[in-house]
Design an enzyme around this catalytic site. Structure first.
Site, PDB file in Angstrom:
ATOM      1  N   GLU A 138      -8.737   3.513  -2.860  1.00 51.56           N
ATOM      2  CA  GLU A 138      -9.124   4.538  -2.001  1.00 51.56           C
ATOM      3  C   GLU A 138      -9.484   5.990  -2.790  1.00 51.56           C
ATOM      4  O   GLU A 138      -8.959   6.340  -3.623  1.00 51.56           O
ATOM      5  CB  GLU A 138      -7.825   4.899  -0.944  1.00 51.56           C
ATOM      6  CG  GLU A 138      -7.551   4.036   0.116  1.00 51.56           C
ATOM      7  CD  GLU A 138      -6.403   4.268   0.921  1.00 51.56           C
ATOM      8  OE1 GLU A 138      -6.129   5.581   1.085  1.00 51.56           O
ATOM      9  OE2 GLU A 138      -5.567   3.504   1.470  1.00 51.56           O
ATOM     10  N   LYS A 160     -12.894   9.474   7.648  1.00 48.25           N
ATOM     11  CA  LYS A 160     -13.424   9.086   6.184  1.00 48.25           C
ATOM     12  C   LYS A 160     -14.489   8.050   6.250  1.00 48.25           C
ATOM     13  O   LYS A 160     -14.793   7.666   4.998  1.00 48.25           O
ATOM     14  CB  LYS A 160     -12.330   9.020   5.230  1.00 48.25           C
ATOM     15  CG  LYS A 160     -11.228  10.097   5.166  1.00 48.25           C
ATOM     16  CD  LYS A 160     -10.474  10.029   4.156  1.00 48.25           C
ATOM     17  CE  LYS A 160      -9.351  11.127   4.026  1.00 48.25           C
ATOM     18  NZ  LYS A 160      -8.301  11.106   5.277  1.00 48.25           N
ATOM     19  N   ASN A 201       0.664  -1.160   0.121  1.00 44.37           N
ATOM     20  CA  ASN A 201       0.197   0.001   0.051  1.00 44.37           C
ATOM     21  C   ASN A 201       0.827   1.111   0.078  1.00 44.37           C
ATOM     22  O   ASN A 201       1.715   1.461   0.871  1.00 44.37           O
ATOM     23  CB  ASN A 201      -0.975   0.316   1.050  1.00 44.37           C
ATOM     24  CG  ASN A 201      -1.798   1.268   1.119  1.00 44.37           C
ATOM     25  OD1 ASN A 201      -2.676   1.648   0.371  1.00 44.37           O
ATOM     26  ND2 ASN A 201      -1.368   2.425   2.096  1.00 44.37           N
ATOM     27  N   GLU A 202       0.693   2.196  -0.994  1.00 42.42           N
ATOM     28  CA  GLU A 202       1.283   3.407  -1.227  1.00 42.42           C
ATOM     29  C   GLU A 202       2.820   3.333  -0.872  1.00 42.42           C
ATOM     30  O   GLU A 202       3.389   4.335   0.010  1.00 42.42           O
ATOM     31  CB  GLU A 202       0.791   4.444  -0.157  1.00 42.42           C
ATOM     32  CG  GLU A 202      -0.852   4.652  -0.832  1.00 42.42           C
ATOM     33  CD  GLU A 202      -1.342   5.897   0.104  1.00 42.42           C
ATOM     34  OE1 GLU A 202      -0.689   6.342   0.981  1.00 42.42           O
ATOM     35  OE2 GLU A 202      -2.337   6.512  -0.491  1.00 42.42           O
TER      36      GLU A 202
HETATM   37  C1  BDP Z   1      -3.873   6.608   2.243  1.00 36.58           C
HETATM   38  C2  BDP Z   1      -3.496   5.596   3.149  1.00 36.58           C
HETATM   39  C3  BDP Z   1      -4.355   5.158   4.316  1.00 36.58           C
HETATM   40  C4  BDP Z   1      -5.074   6.656   4.956  1.00 36.58           C
HETATM   41  C5  BDP Z   1      -5.635   7.554   3.847  1.00 36.58           C
HETATM   42  C6  BDP Z   1      -6.057   8.900   4.592  1.00 36.58           C
HETATM   43  O1  BDP Z   1      -3.060   4.409   2.463  1.00 36.58           O
HETATM   44  O2  BDP Z   1      -3.924   4.286   5.239  1.00 36.58           O
HETATM   45  O3  BDP Z   1      -5.783   6.292   6.043  1.00 36.58           O
HETATM   46  O4  BDP Z   1      -4.744   7.914   3.029  1.00 36.58           O
HETATM   47  O5  BDP Z   1      -5.143   9.651   4.433  1.00 36.58           O
HETATM   48  O6  BDP Z   1      -2.495   7.474   2.209  1.00 36.58           O
HETATM   49  O7  BDP Z   1      -7.339   8.939   4.901  1.00 36.58           O
END
Ligand code: BDP
Length: 618
Positions: free
Chosen positions: A525, A589, A430-431
């Site tokens: 996301e 979120k 992830n990222e």
């Molecule tokens: C991304 C990540 C996630 C974070 C989300 C956020 O993958 O874990 O919670 O953004 O900023 O960077 O809400």
């Protein structure tokens, strides 16, 4: 921190990650309940023989995170070594069997002692491991089980972070990831009893031929006696059988597993010795195929548009500890809203979640805890973290050990989850920071490894961070489908700039469309922090009205690109994070609150997802 090292196993037998069952040859008993617990800030417990019993303990439920029970901040934020202890009885009739204690997960690392003897150590807080105890338990007597665990973070573990020391001398973890560093014995603990010669693992894969299906299987045992396999339908009628440790079960008029239309067969595996059953294992399996083709996801050959969530294992009081009631509520909310898919962001979830998804017909993108692989001032939004140096994450001195841990996590996840019908894809990271030179060598290694481990050759992906673009990212080429985490209208051009956000978003997507080839693209996301208390007309950021407008813009964009084949909104529910100026008691979120009640946005999703056909844009 006391030494945590992978202990050489006495027996070189492969550890079995099969989910425990009771059968004619097997027994398990739960060790969950109220245990005893003690912090060990000086890491003095091993030398002081705490393995023989904790000197000054408090009660602690298992499974659960220890953090949110305490009413003082030092305990909640505790970083370092901590110990658990319980006692258990082993019946005399289990003498002559193999005994293992299965930990669903201990976060992030553990050493296990039984009656004072160390039996196993394990690195990684989100996957099961076995402690072999056959030779150390008292039969027909009481036994002491003691676990030394540790929740410190470093840059070569999954998930990544650092551990600092505050001016008061206390250690403090600094996650490079956006979820609270919950720790403890998070999942069930079971004493598992198997015969000396036993089934260690099995693997299934599927071929469809008209109305019929072929279930190709292999079985791994710890001995050499013959293997027999049977398949039963949901009514309990035997539909196929085969002999041998590898073979094919032919299912006439197969009832396929499908989205929201689950159908599960029962596979029964036996080691036989003449008429005698030496070992017997069984599990529910769903017959289905899943592939990526011509920018589409094909489930049983038919196009499916993914809709759903990135989730967390996170809830009030219990933290990340497995709670079946929360699992049940989550699935009811996901069914109500019309979702069909979720990503196990950012780590493999408890076994029981996959069993539920198998039963309910949900698709899972299964993710290893490869999160926080980014060296920048964004680590993770809190001012005290990250050193601002722009160093490629995969060119650090920690990279070789990180790769070892990453491969271990992939191996354990794929071994554990490969037979679940619900698991249709692997998310390998992830990222990550993936624009520097070292990316390609590292990515090749982990993506190839996942392919090698998975007989079903499920598609692989990773979630691509903002600012990582087709022309700068060196990672996307390894993905079988593209997964973007994008926040146009939130972190980028939020509020009154929404119109500019849409323009920028479309421009970026044009770039991905140009290079995608046969790959579909999904959003792993997108989302906007929203306080359920806030309403505002016209909207402002953080209000419920703004979340709805943000979603409307994003969905308008998704609908205008044919190669966009899925939308997993961030996040299913509000969740706890480290405190900081970017987070209002956690990440907000969620489409649902942390208590699993709908925000206004939930109704936006329900209307949309219920109206889109399963094969939308098919
Ligand atoms: C991304 C990540 C996630 C974070 C989300 C956020 O993958 O874990 O919670 O953004 O900023 O960077 O809400």
């Amino acid at each position: 921190m006391q030494k945590f090292h992978a202990k050489a196993r006495k027996k070189m037998m492969k550890t079995s990650l099969l989910y425990p069952v009771n059968s004619t040859s097997r027994r398990f008993s739960s060790l969950d309940g109220m245990w005893r617990f003690q912090f060990d800030p000086e890491s003095a417990g091993v030398a002081a023989n705490w393995a023989g019993g904790l000197p000054d303990s408090v009660t602690m439920p298992v499974p659960a995170s220890f953090c949110d029970f305490f009413t003082d901040k030092d305990s909640r934020e505790y970083t370092g070594d901590f110990w658990y202890e319980t006692d258990f009885f082993v019946p005399g009739e289990w003498q002559g069997c193999e005994l293992n204690i299965r930990f669903g997960s201990v976060t992030h690392r553990a050493r296990v002692f039984v009656n004072g003897t160390e039996v196993v150590s394990h690195e990684g807080g989100f996957l099961p491991f076995l402690a072999p105890v056959t030779d150390v338990v008292n039969y027909n007597g009481m036994n002491k089980l003691v676990v030394l665990a540790n929740n410190e973070l470093n840059e070569y573990m999954l998930p990544a972070g650092t551990t600092g020391v505050l001016s008061n001398g206390k250690k403090m973890s600094a996650p490079y990831f956006d979820f609270y560093n919950y720790a403890g014995i998070h999942r069930p603990v079971k004493l598992v009893v198997t015969p000396k010669e036993s089934i260690v693992d099995y693997t299934v894969s599927y071929r469809l031929d008209g109305a019929d299906a072929f279930v190709d299987y292999t079985v791994e045992t710890s001995g050499s006696s013959p293997v027999a396999v049977e398949l039963y339908d949901a009514e309990g009628a035997k539909v196929a059988e085969s002999a041998g440790a590898a073979g094919t079960l032919t299912v006439k008029d197969a009832h396929l597993w499908n989205v929201h239309a689950s159908y599960l067969y029962k596979i029964v595996i036996r080691i036989v010795d003449g008429d005698k059953v030496v070992d017997e294992y069984y599990e529910k399996i769903g017959i289905r195929t899943f592939e990526v083709k011509n920018q589409r996801f094909l489930l049983n050959g038919k196009s499916v548009y993914l809709r759903g969530f990135g989730k967390h294992e996170d809830a009030d009081i219990r933290g990340r500890g497995l709670d079946l009631a929360t699992v049940k509520r989550d699935f009811e909310c996901m069914k109500w809203i019309g979702a069909n898919c979720f990503r196990t962001s950012h780590y493999p979830y408890a076994d029981e979640v996959y069993q539920m998804a198998d039963e309910e017909g949900f698709l899972i993108i299964d993710e290893v805890p490869a999160v926080g692989f980014m060296e920048s001032t964004m680590n993770f939004l809190a001012a005290n973290q990250g050193n601002g140096k722009k160093v490629g994450w995969f060119e650090k001195e920690t990279t070789p050990q990180l790769l070892v841990n990453h491969k271990q996590a992939l191996r354990e996840m794929i071994t554990r989850d490969k037979n679940h019908a619900c698991v249709v894809a692997w998310s390998i990271l992830n990222e990550p920071q993936c624009t520097s030179e070292g990316t390609e060598a590292y990515f090749k290694e982990v993506f190839d490894y996942a392919h090698e481990l998975d007989v079903q050759k499920r598609p692989r992906t990773y979630a691509i961070v903002m600012m990582s673009l087709p022309n700068t990212s060196k990672g996307w080429q390894f993905s079988d489908f593209l997964s973007l985490n994008r926040y146009y209208g939130w972190y980028v051009m939020g509020g009154y700039q929404m119109c500019d956000a849409e323009v920028g978003f479309r421009k970026e997507l044009d770039g991905w469309q140009a290079i995608a080839g046969d790959r579909p693209l999904i959003f792993t996301e997108y989302g906007a922090d929203t306080l359920p208390s806030e309403h505002k007309l016209p909207s402002v950021m953080w209000s419920q009205e703004y979340q709805d407008e943000y979603l409307e813009m994003n969905h308008r964009v998704f609908d205008s690109y044919d190669f966009i084949q899925g939308e997993l909104v961030w996040n299913f529910a509000d969740f706890q994070t480290t405190e900081g100026i970017m987070r209002a008691n956690g990440n907000k979120k969620g489409v649902f609150t942390r208590q699993r009640q709908p925000k206004d946005a939930a109704f936006v999703f329900k209307a949309r997802w219920e109206s889109l056909p399963l094969d939308y844009k098919g």
